[in-house]
Design a protein around this motif. Structure first.
Motif, PDB file in Angstrom:
ATOM      1  N   MET A   1      29.810  -6.868  76.910  1.00 46.31           N
ATOM      2  CA  MET A   1      30.133  -7.317  75.534  1.00 46.31           C
ATOM      3  C   MET A   1      29.139  -6.744  74.529  1.00 46.31           C
ATOM      4  O   MET A   1      28.002  -6.414  74.877  1.00 46.31           O
ATOM      5  N   LEU A   2      29.565  -6.670  73.306  1.00 46.52           N
ATOM      6  CA  LEU A   2      28.690  -6.159  72.236  1.00 46.52           C
ATOM      7  C   LEU A   2      27.511  -7.098  72.017  1.00 46.52           C
ATOM      8  O   LEU A   2      27.666  -8.304  72.070  1.00 46.52           O
ATOM      9  N   THR A   3      26.366  -6.500  71.787  1.00 40.68           N
ATOM     10  CA  THR A   3      25.192  -7.340  71.498  1.00 40.68           C
ATOM     11  C   THR A   3      24.388  -6.752  70.337  1.00 40.68           C
ATOM     12  O   THR A   3      24.430  -5.559  70.068  1.00 40.68           O
ATOM     13  N   CYS A   4      23.650  -7.613  69.687  1.00 41.55           N
ATOM     14  CA  CYS A   4      22.762  -7.194  68.608  1.00 41.55           C
ATOM     15  C   CYS A   4      21.433  -6.772  69.193  1.00 41.55           C
ATOM     16  O   CYS A   4      21.203  -6.879  70.395  1.00 41.55           O
ATOM     17  N   ASN A   5      20.535  -6.325  68.297  1.00 38.27           N
ATOM     18  CA  ASN A   5      19.260  -5.790  68.746  1.00 38.27           C
ATOM     19  C   ASN A   5      18.137  -6.818  68.567  1.00 38.27           C
ATOM     20  O   ASN A   5      17.812  -7.222  67.445  1.00 38.27           O
ATOM     21  N   LYS A   6      17.541  -7.194  69.688  1.00 40.76           N
ATOM     22  CA  LYS A   6      16.516  -8.240  69.702  1.00 40.76           C
ATOM     23  C   LYS A   6      15.293  -7.857  68.865  1.00 40.76           C
ATOM     24  O   LYS A   6      14.780  -8.673  68.078  1.00 40.76           O
ATOM     25  N   GLU A   7      14.793  -6.630  69.042  1.00 38.29           N
ATOM     26  CA  GLU A   7      13.575  -6.212  68.330  1.00 38.29           C
ATOM     27  C   GLU A   7      13.832  -6.183  66.817  1.00 38.29           C
ATOM     28  O   GLU A   7      12.981  -6.560  66.021  1.00 38.29           O
ATOM     29  N   ARG A   8      15.005  -5.675  66.445  1.00 39.90           N
ATOM     30  CA  ARG A   8      15.335  -5.601  65.018  1.00 39.90           C
ATOM     31  C   ARG A   8      15.399  -6.994  64.401  1.00 39.90           C
ATOM     32  O   ARG A   8      14.918  -7.232  63.291  1.00 39.90           O
ATOM     33  N   LEU A   9      15.991  -7.932  65.155  1.00 39.33           N
ATOM     34  CA  LEU A   9      16.091  -9.302  64.637  1.00 39.33           C
ATOM     35  C   LEU A   9      14.691  -9.905  64.513  1.00 39.33           C
ATOM     36  O   LEU A   9      14.369 -10.578  63.522  1.00 39.33           O
ATOM     37  N   ASP A  10      13.861  -9.645  65.517  1.00 34.37           N
ATOM     38  CA  ASP A  10      12.480 -10.136  65.510  1.00 34.37           C
ATOM     39  C   ASP A  10      11.752  -9.617  64.267  1.00 34.37           C
ATOM     40  O   ASP A  10      11.049 -10.377  63.566  1.00 34.37           O
ATOM     41  N   ASP A  11      11.934  -8.321  63.985  1.00 29.67           N
ATOM     42  CA  ASP A  11      11.307  -7.712  62.809  1.00 29.67           C
ATOM     43  C   ASP A  11      11.798  -8.395  61.527  1.00 29.67           C
ATOM     44  O   ASP A  11      11.001  -8.688  60.626  1.00 29.67           O
ATOM     45  N   GLY A  95      20.347 -17.757  58.956  1.00 31.41           N
ATOM     46  CA  GLY A  95      21.773 -17.463  58.753  1.00 31.41           C
ATOM     47  C   GLY A  95      21.966 -16.156  58.000  1.00 31.41           C
ATOM     48  O   GLY A  95      22.934 -15.422  58.234  1.00 31.41           O
ATOM     49  N   VAL A  96      21.029 -15.874  57.074  1.00 26.54           N
ATOM     50  CA  VAL A  96      21.090 -14.613  56.328  1.00 26.54           C
ATOM     51  C   VAL A  96      20.696 -13.444  57.236  1.00 26.54           C
ATOM     52  O   VAL A  96      21.371 -12.415  57.290  1.00 26.54           O
ATOM     53  N   LEU A  97      19.595 -13.632  57.974  1.00 22.90           N
ATOM     54  CA  LEU A  97      19.059 -12.534  58.782  1.00 22.90           C
ATOM     55  C   LEU A  97      19.942 -12.206  59.990  1.00 22.90           C
ATOM     56  O   LEU A  97      20.080 -11.039  60.358  1.00 22.90           O
ATOM     57  N   THR A  98      20.566 -13.221  60.589  1.00 19.05           N
ATOM     58  CA  THR A  98      21.493 -12.938  61.693  1.00 19.05           C
ATOM     59  C   THR A  98      22.742 -12.261  61.139  1.00 19.05           C
ATOM     60  O   THR A  98      23.291 -11.357  61.776  1.00 19.05           O
ATOM     61  N   GLY A  99      23.154 -12.648  59.930  1.00 18.72           N
ATOM     62  CA  GLY A  99      24.284 -11.960  59.279  1.00 18.72           C
ATOM     63  C   GLY A  99      23.930 -10.493  59.031  1.00 18.72           C
ATOM     64  O   GLY A  99      24.734  -9.585  59.279  1.00 18.72           O
ATOM     65  N   GLU A 382       8.744 -26.016  62.204  1.00 20.73           N
ATOM     66  CA  GLU A 382      10.124 -25.595  62.484  1.00 20.73           C
ATOM     67  C   GLU A 382      10.112 -24.308  63.317  1.00 20.73           C
ATOM     68  O   GLU A 382       9.480 -23.332  62.934  1.00 20.73           O
ATOM     69  N   PHE A 383      10.818 -24.300  64.452  1.00 20.58           N
ATOM     70  CA  PHE A 383      10.796 -23.113  65.314  1.00 20.58           C
ATOM     71  C   PHE A 383      12.050 -23.014  66.185  1.00 20.58           C
ATOM     72  O   PHE A 383      12.537 -24.016  66.723  1.00 20.58           O
ATOM     73  N   THR A 384      12.555 -21.794  66.291  1.00 17.90           N
ATOM     74  CA  THR A 384      13.645 -21.491  67.230  1.00 17.90           C
ATOM     75  C   THR A 384      13.229 -20.225  67.981  1.00 17.90           C
ATOM     76  O   THR A 384      12.891 -19.215  67.354  1.00 17.90           O
ATOM     77  N   PRO A 385      13.198 -20.259  69.315  1.00 11.47           N
ATOM     78  CA  PRO A 385      12.765 -19.077  70.070  1.00 11.47           C
ATOM     79  C   PRO A 385      13.655 -17.870  69.752  1.00 11.47           C
ATOM     80  O   PRO A 385      14.861 -18.022  69.514  1.00 11.47           O
ATOM     81  N   LEU A 386      13.035 -16.676  69.774  1.00 10.66           N
ATOM     82  CA  LEU A 386      13.773 -15.445  69.469  1.00 10.66           C
ATOM     83  C   LEU A 386      15.009 -15.309  70.361  1.00 10.66           C
ATOM     84  O   LEU A 386      16.084 -14.918  69.895  1.00 10.66           O
ATOM     85  N   GLU A 387      14.864 -15.663  71.626  1.00 13.85           N
ATOM     86  CA  GLU A 387      15.968 -15.549  72.575  1.00 13.85           C
ATOM     87  C   GLU A 387      17.174 -16.364  72.101  1.00 13.85           C
ATOM     88  O   GLU A 387      18.327 -15.901  72.186  1.00 13.85           O
ATOM     89  N   SER A 388      16.903 -17.542  71.567  1.00 14.21           N
ATOM     90  CA  SER A 388      17.985 -18.392  71.052  1.00 14.21           C
ATOM     91  C   SER A 388      18.614 -17.776  69.807  1.00 14.21           C
ATOM     92  O   SER A 388      19.836 -17.825  69.607  1.00 14.21           O
TER      93      SER A 388
END
Lengths: 406, 406
Positions: A1-11, A95-99, A382-388
């Motif tokens: 399945m299609l996936t987004c980029n973990k490092e980019r999201l982290d950045d 919500g903005v950054l995941t978008g 407030e915290f949500t792990p990057l993996e989540s």
């Protein structure tokens, strides 16, 4: 399945955490403040780099769009970038950054889609600088009167109108989101509560936003001297209030276990250790997804006697909100996609309000929740792990693509 | 039997009600304020007119004395002339004015007496301008450190020492009341509670001042969002506090019916209607004449569990006061005289503190209570009918004469 980029999201998360950084793990990024404008600038810069077209409406809501087939309405993702004072790095901004990460994935991976794809930023969701919360989604959906909103002042006396005009982001009223221009909104958000973590679920399939009622109880007794007034002559408003708090717990606990209720604010007067309190007020906030349960709450409230421990008791409704249900087809996509990615998930109702609950009145909408560590929110912890965050982004991506095909 | 003059007493009460008149039926006559100095001046003028000798001590306590046989100790009557902010026309001042009326009766009626007769005015009983209450009787009886008292500041930053020096009433330390110089103190005071009125009694025969304890309870829970936190995960500090208030009522109500207890001050944090309270503090003030009952109260307090509704509970003693018993012979005179005048009376313990409770440590002392309408005190509605004031003055006169003969 299609996936987004973990490092980019982290950045993205790390970069945007700098705008309004309190130096203590959180941010203060009040709406249209310098810190918020820095975040907007960075957002627009990144969107332009992806070839997205940027428009703003008269409430400074930002719409950044990847083109699609001519004439088709766009699919929106997004949330807000403002925070409360000493807030966290996830509420709204995620919500903005995941978008943005979904848009970047679609652009860089050249993923086919028919509909334009828009990342939206709603202005002043928190209401922390300018009251009320969800101001701009409220204005464009007709919940709030724009002129009243423009007159809202921050603690320095600056009006929302002044801040809006100075921001450089005030655009044309014709750019507002409408049912003609937009086919959908999907808002990813942190849960802001402990349920997903406690239940060990990756994804919250948000079915809607709980209905709520908020009442204020007032107890009037008599202020007499602590040392001279025999117990039998007393009218102790605090004792009466304690009795009613116990009654509310006893009765409300008999209702559905998903009901939440809170006596959060209590003011005691004259509040002197040697004087019997003669005036006590407390609030009761109660929320449930089922309007029938909310009705039962109100019935229990109405049964509070007019006199308790010789004190006069009254109560008034401060406000109420009806249950909002999200678009079932989209809710189903979220559920299906969580499953297909192999993520654990559960259906959930949102307790807090979100822009999505207003937008759903004019555009089919749903939300995706990701876990909040220990349920902390509106605070620096407030915290949500990057993996989540990544899991949520993947579900968001696939949901947008499903809507595109539908 | 000998009686005082009703019209003269009425004039005294009306005249002194002008000093600090709020225009709303009460007075604001903070210690050593211009209004209090006006009252002192009028008091001294009237005493001088009766041929009394006036001395002041280093705390500005005033002693106005009708001479007696050489070498005999004096008999004191009196109270204080300062008030709380927006206080009434009876608390304290009535003890001074009835003392003055007794002195005037003795002088004008040429009533025989062996001992000198002194009317005393204690400085800063209320503690409303300079903390603590009963400051000057406390200093001369060794309860308070004088240097610390001199450094006490009012809200404008003025020290008690500065106010004392500016007053013109600071005298010699050698003029302080001592056991050698004074044989007795009789303090007439309003009850400041509703008991005498409710029981239809003219005179309260004050046997002593109740012992008391004052504790502060603290409840620590967890501040979570009202809309997102299921009930089972909550640690609601206000609910825990309500439970303990109920427990205290349940248990303390089993003790002697004369026990009075008050949860007068409660502070809730963060005190926001959408957040579960994580910190609640409340005070418990409990008073009884019997030290054994006060001990039982403390045992009940100690039995409060360390954890209630998942919140941590702690409590600390803010202060305590042992029961004070007045001089039995004088108490008996008050009882006998009320009966002989044909006034109804009852034995009573004082809940509030009075200068007399400190003085009794060094000089045999008692008090006489007169009724407070509806128990009001420390407010502009404070009222005692003139007829009741006259009855109290007559009992005071005869009690002083009995002590003179004893």
């Amino acid at each position: 399945m299609l996936t987004c980029n973990k490092e980019r999201l982290d950045d993205k998360i790390k970069t945007f955490s700098k705008f309004g950084d309190t130096g203590k793990g959180g941010i203060t990024r009040l709406s249209l403040s310098p810190a918020a404008l820095e975040a907007r600038e960075e957002f627009c810069k990144r969107c332009k780099a992806l070839g997205m077209e940027i428009k703003t409406d008269d409430m400074a809501n930002i719409y950044a769009t990847i083109p699609g087939e001519e004439g088709l309405p766009a699919i929106m993702m997004g949330s807000h970038m403002d925070s409360v004072k000493q807030g966290g790095n996830y509420d709204g901004i995620l919500g903005v950054l995941t978008g943005l990460e979904v848009a970047e994935t679609i652009v860089t991976e050249k993923i086919e889609h028919k509909h334009p794809i828009t990342v939206v930023v709603w202005t002043n969701e928190e209401g922390a600088r300018f009251d009320p919360a969800m101001m701009s989604s409220g204005v464009i959906t007709g919940k709030f009167d724009k002129d009243i909103m423009l007159a809202s002042r921050d603690i320095d006396g600056i009006t929302f109108k002044e801040a809006l005009e100075a921001s450089g982001y005030m655009g044309n009223i014709e750019n507002r989101a409408t049912a003609e221009k937009y086919k959908a909104l999907v808002e990813l958000h942190i849960e802001q509560g402990p349920v997903l973590e406690a239940e060990k679920k990756d994804i919250g399939i948000v079915e809607g936003v709980c209905g709520m009622v908020n009442y204020e109880f007032t107890f009037v007794g008599q202020a007499d001297h602590a040392g001279t007034t025999p117990m039998k002559y007393r009218k102790d408003a605090l004792f009466a209030a304690s009795k009613v708090i116990q009654y509310l717990h006893d009765e409300l606990d008999k209702l559905d276990s998903k009901l939440v209720y809170t006596t959060g604010r209590m003011n005691v007067s004259p509040n002197i250790h040697t004087i019997i309190p003669d005036n006590v007020k407390f609030t009761l906030d109660a929320r449930h997804q089922d309007p029938e349960v909310v009705k039962q709450v109100v019935e229990i409230i109405k049964k509070v006697p007019g006199v308790v421990e010789k004190c006069e008791v009254s109560c008034k409704k401060l406000w109420a909100r009806n249950t909002v249900k999200f678009y079932p087809e989209f809710v189903h996509y979220v559920e299906k996609n969580a499953k297909e990615y192999g993520y654990s998930s559960m259906k959930i109702y949102s307790g807090p309000g979100h822009d999505a609950q207003f937008i759903t009145d004019i555009i089919p909408t749903t939300m995706i929740f990701v876990p909040s560590e220990k349920g902390h929110s509106h605070c620096e912890k407030e915290f949500t792990p990057l993996e989540s965050c990544v899991k949520g982004t993947n579900v968001l991506l696939q949901t947008v693509l499903d809507i595109d095909k539908s």
